[in-house]
Design an enzyme around this catalytic site. Sequence first.
Site, short mmCIF file in Angstrom:
data_model
loop_
_atom_site.label_atom_id
_atom_site.label_comp_id
_atom_site.label_asym_id
_atom_site.label_seq_id
_atom_site.Cartn_x
_atom_site.Cartn_y
_atom_site.Cartn_z
CG ASP A 95 -0.22 -0.18 2.53
OD1 ASP A 95 1.02 -0.31 2.51
OD2 ASP A 95 -0.88 -0.22 3.59
CG HIS A 96 3.17 2.51 3.22
ND1 HIS A 96 2.12 1.77 3.70
CD2 HIS A 96 3.45 3.42 4.19
CE1 HIS A 96 1.78 2.20 4.90
NE2 HIS A 96 2.58 3.20 5.22
CG ASP A 160 1.85 1.68 9.24
OD1 ASP A 160 2.48 2.08 8.24
OD2 ASP A 160 0.94 2.34 9.79
NE ARG A 448 1.66 10.02 12.41
CZ ARG A 448 2.32 8.92 12.62
NH1 ARG A 448 3.20 8.51 11.74
NH2 ARG A 448 2.15 8.23 13.72
CB SER A 643 10.85 5.30 14.60
OG SER A 643 11.97 5.33 13.78
NE ARG A 645 13.88 4.65 10.69
CZ ARG A 645 13.96 5.98 10.77
NH1 ARG A 645 15.11 6.57 10.66
NH2 ARG A 645 12.88 6.69 10.96
#
Length: 757
Positions: A95-96, A160, A448, A643, A645
């Site tokens: 989707d991204h 996500d 956002r 985050s 990551r």
Amino acid sequence: MAFDIDMIKKLYNNFGSRIAAARQATGKPLTLTEKILYAHLWQGDATTAYARGEDYVEFAPDRVAMQDATAQMALLQFMQAGRTKVAVPSTVHCDHLIQAEVGAVADLSKAKTQNKEVYDFLASVSNKYGIGFWKPGAGIIHQVVLEQYAFPGGMMIGTDSHTVNAGGLGIIAIGVGGADACDVMAGLPWELKFPKLIGVKLTGKLSGWTASKDIILKVAGILTVKGGTGAILEYFGDGATSLSCTGKGTICNMGAEIGATTSIFGYDAKMGEYLRGTGRVEVADGADVIAEHLTGDPEVYINPEQYFDQVIEINLSELEPHINGPFTPDLAWPISKFAEAVKVNGWPETLEVGLIGSCTNSSYEDITRAASVAKQATDNGFKARAEFTITPGSEQVRYTVERDGYLDTFEKMGGVVLANACGPCIGQWARHSTDPNRKNSIVTSYNRNFSKRNDGNPNTHAFVASPEITTALAIAGSLTFNPLTDYLTNDKGEKFKLEEPLGIEMPQKGFAVEDAGFQSPAEDGSKVEVLVSPTSDRLQILEPFKAWEGTDLKGLKLLIKAKGKCTTDHISMAGPWLKFRGHLDNISNNMLIGALNFFNEKTDTVKNQLTGEYGSVPAVQRAYKAAGVGSIVVGDENYGEGSSREHAAMEPRFLGVRAVLVKSFARIHETNLKKQGMLGLTFADKEDYNKILEDDSIDIIGLTGFTPGKQLQLVLNHADGTIDTIYVNHTYNEQQIEWFKAGAALNIIRREFESNK
Ligand code: SF4
């Protein structure tokens, strides 16, 4: 595409006894959040962890969901675990990576070509390891999860931050980094810091122009972007049960904007309706049987102050529609005050684009409410004065609303239907703008609205509102339009006032879809080949990291002594680097390029001790690697915050950094370093940070006796021949020391899996 009913039944069969044990262990009534957490303890014993108030506890999530950008590294790592199938039901959603430009068909086709190698990899790796694969165009991860997989009382993780959307169906759903997803798919427990509990009591009933979105816009205004940090928000009260299931999803989705770990609603009739309407009758039947356990205990909701750390109360009957922004989602304006705020603050009054849909707001109810506004406009000879786009959250929603004529309504108004994908919500938007330097305003029903989020343009003032308010403002083409009080004037000078929107929660003819875009994994994936081109610059199969050599580490060169804040963004920058997130070698060229060098106050400029020359951090580290010389990174307080990551831990490991020594760690990053077989150490005396000099060679002594709780010694060999000896702490437990010795946690999992074959 099937949800795992056997797993759900098993959970439900044990749910009551687990809750009873938890109630006994804690000696008090339980919130819903506590019930679900207890029911998912890794060891299953409620008298442990939470009852004793321990910080971090191990859980056993039921599901994993991954979006295409973050799934790449999670799955590349998972491939190293040596398993033939994932340990829990898992899905990948494309989707991204789809850019919105002209409309769904053309944009999707272009994305399939541009991202072919990523999609081929994700499809093949999913096929091989028993993972459900949702193709590009199938929909946005969180909408698809809500429609297909979420279930009351469950626990899931997703790679996500808006995974939390699924709380609308009563599941604890939490966004995590790829390393956590990899662990759970590999059969390991998942750690979570026990959350604070915020209760949100909803009374009254929504009416008129006010929608579920306005509840979370209001909550964001109350709690601000930091107010939910470390907390789970539990919604309850008559107002909560009156909301549609998808409306609950909208509220939980945007809980990410206040920093909440997640948000949740108790099981109720609306959730049952949604489960049945989306083909999950068995789940609804099972949930009905244990319904009393799928909500908080009555005592909790009667006296919430006694059981929650904080309680907020909102009367929905008095709630106004809100518009939040610009540049932050917690700047909350009731619509009656918004026009004035626009004028006082000098925000551009002309609305250039209204964008509805996304994973946050593209339910059947959202679309029908927005379409009821659009239809009034077209019936009265109006077209949208602003550009207007519609992003359906899934092919199932898109197909159904097209069948029922709503997309046609939007198109008549001048709307453009985009692909069922993230598109402008994640900045994948080739916006048609004549002058990017001009200040401009857009309104979205997304979540956002930080600067540059949607179109990369700092001059864009992005506001967030419900789909129906966004539609009304797009028709008017003005930010100062208030559809509750103001009239529209068409080109003939005729005045007209919009009626309140009308929505339909569930389609009367049921949901329908021709091709949902799902690929089932192979029953036996052993013959399936994972497709990665050896010449790809976006994907690279990982090689296992080498095991520890069994000796102390001597002669490590200081790579960088980072000064001040060093977040995971400083360690592994995002932006243009994200396209390499599946290629460890290539993305490692961003390693620590954002960190400030203590010795020259510059970023990305460190001394190469082999040549005496200064170079970029990755280049100097690659030189050390080529020369077979290990290195060490030194940092300040809270190193690795931000985050979770995993690249921030994998890159130094890959390039040959052996240890990271700091004043203090952000805990998730410290754990990520441990998982990758790195040494994460802290100064026993923080003043020793000052003893580290630019030309130091450093020995780490005591590794042959590496033991939990026992300090290690560091010998700092300075260039002038002097020596300092300092002590460092670590938090490795027995198991984590084994990770270090094996070279990485995944090396151990693979070994164990192979020995059990
Ligand atoms: S639509 Fe937006 S919020 Fe939702 S998953 Fe995509 S980028 Fe994230």
